[in-house]
Design a protein around this motif. Structure first.
Motif, PDB file in Angstrom:
ATOM      1  N   ALA A  17      46.042  10.862 -23.323  1.00  0.00           N
ATOM      2  CA  ALA A  17      47.302  11.388 -22.793  1.00  0.00           C
ATOM      3  C   ALA A  17      47.143  12.835 -22.336  1.00  0.00           C
ATOM      4  CB  ALA A  17      48.399  11.268 -23.849  1.00  0.00           C
ATOM      5  N   GLU A  21      47.524  14.728 -18.506  1.00  0.00           N
ATOM      6  CA  GLU A  21      48.385  15.900 -18.276  1.00  0.00           C
ATOM      7  C   GLU A  21      47.582  17.096 -17.775  1.00  0.00           C
ATOM      8  OE1 GLU A  21      51.812  16.413 -18.411  1.00  0.00           O
ATOM      9  OE2 GLU A  21      51.764  14.216 -18.472  1.00  0.00           O
ATOM     10  N   GLU A  25      48.233  19.195 -14.379  1.00  0.00           N
ATOM     11  CA  GLU A  25      48.602  20.612 -14.456  1.00  0.00           C
ATOM     12  C   GLU A  25      47.554  21.536 -13.835  1.00  0.00           C
ATOM     13  OE1 GLU A  25      51.490  22.077 -15.227  1.00  0.00           O
ATOM     14  OE2 GLU A  25      52.303  20.047 -15.427  1.00  0.00           O
ATOM     15  N   THR A 100      55.928  21.215 -20.852  1.00  0.00           N
ATOM     16  CA  THR A 100      56.374  20.786 -22.172  1.00  0.00           C
ATOM     17  C   THR A 100      55.482  19.706 -22.750  1.00  0.00           C
ATOM     18  OG1 THR A 100      58.636  21.313 -21.506  1.00  0.00           O
ATOM     19  CG2 THR A 100      58.378  19.933 -23.455  1.00  0.00           C
ATOM     20  N   THR A 101      55.168  18.696 -21.960  1.00  0.00           N
ATOM     21  CA  THR A 101      54.325  17.601 -22.449  1.00  0.00           C
ATOM     22  C   THR A 101      52.934  18.114 -22.782  1.00  0.00           C
ATOM     23  OG1 THR A 101      55.587  16.020 -21.132  1.00  0.00           O
ATOM     24  CG2 THR A 101      53.421  15.303 -21.907  1.00  0.00           C
ATOM     25  N   LEU A 102      52.383  18.934 -21.909  1.00  0.00           N
ATOM     26  CA  LEU A 102      51.053  19.504 -22.133  1.00  0.00           C
ATOM     27  C   LEU A 102      51.025  20.314 -23.433  1.00  0.00           C
ATOM     28  CD1 LEU A 102      48.188  20.067 -20.850  1.00  0.00           C
ATOM     29  CD2 LEU A 102      49.194  22.170 -20.022  1.00  0.00           C
ATOM     30  N   HIS A 104      53.060  20.139 -26.023  1.00  0.00           N
ATOM     31  CA  HIS A 104      53.274  19.267 -27.190  1.00  0.00           C
ATOM     32  C   HIS A 104      51.998  18.497 -27.544  1.00  0.00           C
ATOM     33  CE1 HIS A 104      55.071  16.530 -30.049  1.00  0.00           C
ATOM     34  NE2 HIS A 104      54.600  15.524 -29.338  1.00  0.00           N
ATOM     35  N   LEU A 105      51.395  17.861 -26.548  1.00  0.00           N
ATOM     36  CA  LEU A 105      50.173  17.097 -26.802  1.00  0.00           C
ATOM     37  C   LEU A 105      49.062  17.997 -27.329  1.00  0.00           C
ATOM     38  CD1 LEU A 105      50.122  14.750 -23.677  1.00  0.00           C
ATOM     39  CD2 LEU A 105      50.425  14.042 -26.063  1.00  0.00           C
TER      40      LEU A 105
END
Length: 182
Positions: A17, A21, A25, A100-102, A104-105
């Motif tokens: 995942a 990302e 990015e 945000t996803t980057l 968080h992961l």
């Protein structure tokens, strides 16, 4: 299910995942930066073993800088060519990767890699992202040299040759023959 197997599976899922990302990015940051001169490398740098290891920092090696280092340092230029700390673009605001996803992961994966001590999974993930980005046709987003490479590296420059060989196998011999590898 065995706890070790489930932990390994979770780390693999997180790496997959995060790789997706990161590729998105990094492409976004480079496209937005509108770098006006030719680039010989894209570096994806990190500090494994730290709670903030991910997301990595990125930098672009500019052809103008490479030419200056070679003119100034001759054969010793190889000590500058692959060290992202020497790049004027390294850890710059223009090339900052976020999301945000980057974030968080990265936070979750840093924790899991720290708990398991399997930082090699993080390096493998970054190497796969580098290989993918190195093979891209950047079109008008980035002017690259004929020997352009993307590579992952830790801040101590460990495994540079192995990482370059993995992410840019077709260019590795050219770089080695030119004497540009430490």
């Amino acid at each position: 299910m065995d706890k070790n197997i489930s932990e390994i599976a979770l780390v693999e899922e997180l790496c997959t995942a995060l790789a997706k990302e990161l590729a998105i990015e990094i492409r976004r940051a480079i496209t937005s930066a509108k770098v006006a001169e030719p680039v010989y490398c894209l570096t994806i740098a990190w500090s494994p073993g730290q709670p903030y290891s991910l997301p990595p920092l990125i930098g672009l090696g500019l052809q103008s800088e490479r030419s200056e280092w070679i003119a100034e340092h001759g054969v010793e230029a190889k000590d500058y060519l692959w060290n992202p700390a020497e790049f004027s673009t390294f850890d710059s605001e223009e090339l900052e990767i976020d999301g945000t996803t980057l974030e968080h992961l990265s936070k979750v994966l840093n924790k899991k890699l720290g708990e398991t001590g399997e930082w090699s999974a993080g390096l493998a993930m970054l190497n796969s992202v580098a290989k993918e980005l190195g093979a891209l046709d950047w079109g008008t987003a980035l002017t690259t040299t004929d020997d352009f490479v993307a590579y992952a590296i830790d801040y101590e420059l460990c495994d540079l040759r192995e990482n370059l060989k993995f992410s840019a196998p077709n260019v590795f011999a050219t770089l080695e023959d030119a004497g540009w590898l430490p």
